[in-house]
Design a protein around this motif. Sequence first.
Motif, PDB file in Angstrom:
ATOM      1  N   GLY A 134       0.778  -1.225   0.000  1.00  0.00           N
ATOM      2  CA  GLY A 134       0.000   0.000   0.000  1.00  0.00           C
ATOM      3  C   GLY A 134       0.815   1.282   0.000  1.00  0.00           C
ATOM      4  O   GLY A 134       0.252   2.370   0.182  1.00  0.00           O
ATOM      5  N   SER A 135       2.108   1.199  -0.233  1.00  0.00           N
ATOM      6  CA  SER A 135       2.981   2.377  -0.149  1.00  0.00           C
ATOM      7  C   SER A 135       3.104   3.080  -1.501  1.00  0.00           C
ATOM      8  O   SER A 135       2.943   2.466  -2.559  1.00  0.00           O
ATOM      9  CB  SER A 135       4.382   1.973   0.323  1.00  0.00           C
ATOM     10  N   TRP A 136       3.406   4.357  -1.423  1.00  0.00           N
ATOM     11  CA  TRP A 136       3.764   5.138  -2.615  1.00  0.00           C
ATOM     12  C   TRP A 136       5.252   5.438  -2.523  1.00  0.00           C
ATOM     13  O   TRP A 136       5.703   6.114  -1.587  1.00  0.00           O
ATOM     14  CB  TRP A 136       2.941   6.427  -2.683  1.00  0.00           C
ATOM     15  N   VAL A 137       6.009   4.919  -3.464  1.00  0.00           N
ATOM     16  CA  VAL A 137       7.462   5.097  -3.481  1.00  0.00           C
ATOM     17  C   VAL A 137       7.831   5.991  -4.656  1.00  0.00           C
ATOM     18  O   VAL A 137       7.421   5.732  -5.798  1.00  0.00           O
ATOM     19  CB  VAL A 137       8.184   3.736  -3.611  1.00  0.00           C
ATOM     20  N   VAL A 138       8.594   7.043  -4.384  1.00  0.00           N
ATOM     21  CA  VAL A 138       9.094   7.936  -5.423  1.00  0.00           C
ATOM     22  C   VAL A 138      10.604   7.772  -5.511  1.00  0.00           C
ATOM     23  O   VAL A 138      11.308   7.849  -4.495  1.00  0.00           O
ATOM     24  CB  VAL A 138       8.740   9.410  -5.134  1.00  0.00           C
ATOM     25  N   VAL A 139      11.104   7.499  -6.709  1.00  0.00           N
ATOM     26  CA  VAL A 139      12.546   7.426  -6.967  1.00  0.00           C
ATOM     27  C   VAL A 139      12.867   8.501  -7.996  1.00  0.00           C
ATOM     28  O   VAL A 139      12.209   8.574  -9.043  1.00  0.00           O
ATOM     29  CB  VAL A 139      12.956   6.040  -7.495  1.00  0.00           C
ATOM     30  N   ALA A 140      13.836   9.346  -7.714  1.00  0.00           N
ATOM     31  CA  ALA A 140      14.149  10.460  -8.610  1.00  0.00           C
ATOM     32  C   ALA A 140      15.653  10.676  -8.660  1.00  0.00           C
ATOM     33  O   ALA A 140      16.350  10.561  -7.650  1.00  0.00           O
ATOM     34  CB  ALA A 140      13.442  11.736  -8.145  1.00  0.00           C
ATOM     35  N   GLY A 141      16.146  11.001  -9.857  1.00  0.00           N
ATOM     36  CA  GLY A 141      17.570  11.275  -9.993  1.00  0.00           C
ATOM     37  C   GLY A 141      18.079  10.859 -11.352  1.00  0.00           C
ATOM     38  O   GLY A 141      17.363  10.904 -12.353  1.00  0.00           O
ATOM     39  N   ASP A 142      19.348  10.432 -11.365  1.00  0.00           N
ATOM     40  CA  ASP A 142      20.004  10.067 -12.623  1.00  0.00           C
ATOM     41  C   ASP A 142      19.974   8.553 -12.811  1.00  0.00           C
ATOM     42  O   ASP A 142      19.112   7.864 -12.250  1.00  0.00           O
ATOM     43  CB  ASP A 142      21.430  10.621 -12.637  1.00  0.00           C
ATOM     44  N   SER A 143      20.921   8.037 -13.566  1.00  0.00           N
ATOM     45  CA  SER A 143      20.928   6.606 -13.867  1.00  0.00           C
ATOM     46  C   SER A 143      21.136   5.750 -12.618  1.00  0.00           C
ATOM     47  O   SER A 143      20.664   4.601 -12.568  1.00  0.00           O
ATOM     48  CB  SER A 143      22.024   6.293 -14.893  1.00  0.00           C
TER      49      SER A 143
END
Length: 363
Positions: A134-143
Amino acid sequence: MIGAVHIGLLAACVVLFVPMAMAGWHLSRNKMLFFSCALFITLAVGVHLMPYFPSISDFLSPSQVISLSSPSNRDSCVSFLHSVVYSGGGVIKECGIGCEKRLGWDWDWVGSGRVAGCEFQKLMRSDASDLLNGSWVVVAGDSQARLMAVSLLELVMGNEAMERVRGDLFKRHSDYSITVDEIGMKLDFFWAPYVGNLTELVLQLRRSRNIPDVMVVGAGLWDMLHVNNASEYGSALRVLRDNSLTLLPVSSNLDVGNSKPAARFLHLFWVGMPMLITTMLNTDEKREKMTTAIYDSYEDELTTSKIWRESGGPFFKLDVRLLSELCGPRCTSDGMHYDGVVYDATVQIMLNALLIESNQKLE
């Protein structure tokens, strides 16, 4: 270490055998009874007062065993999360742009000393699914951040399901979103190669008040290559730090049906830059601009920006530099992007940090 049972047995022996020994010395019955009572009362009072003297209690109890249920020991175990070793190797299998996996290549935490006492767990698919349900995971950045997203999705979806979406996730310099229906986990990847892009994302989330449960970010390699100004990088990090701190703690309008939004804690992680092996970099521009000296100046800016939680900042540090150094040149083909085993280890460290923060223990 002496325990409470041993102390009780010792006290019983003293109360029983000392008067018998005194009787053998032909003391009078009254003197023997008086001494026995005084000895019994002294021992009884001492046992009851012992808990109020921590140094004595610590000495007499098995306090050397590390338990994640104790706040102080949880903090101590956090410092050992990156104590890993690699083993194996073998046939190389491509797993996407800049990513390789060696069949039989594996890692684990150091199996001795205080690291072993922390009982870190390499989460299987079911365990990770329970944790992120039930989680919302945000991943942001480069390679580097994108490779983190790959390892996380492989863990919760399995290799077969991951193969069906890998092409979309690796579209060049693009965002990506997926919902893992089985566990109701949503993962959003945002291509954000500069720290300024990350700050814009934080501001956007703050304005919308739609705050994720877990946010994994990191940037630096693109800045090093295309801007090559460490001081500007440091200034951007401080702006990101200050704006990210305003998200902790947060109230989110994702909690519907309540008259007052519920407070939710956002878990922030920073994906560090990997060790760069200059001689293996695949272009002249990279070899010229991404030298060891320039890399170290960028790392210094990360430290002085105090963006990491260990220095009062909002982000838990995922030390990819250390993890990639431990694996070494054998784990990279271009001196920058490492085999999947490095990012698998990083994801497991992140999940164990989440377990410690939420005071959970998987059975």
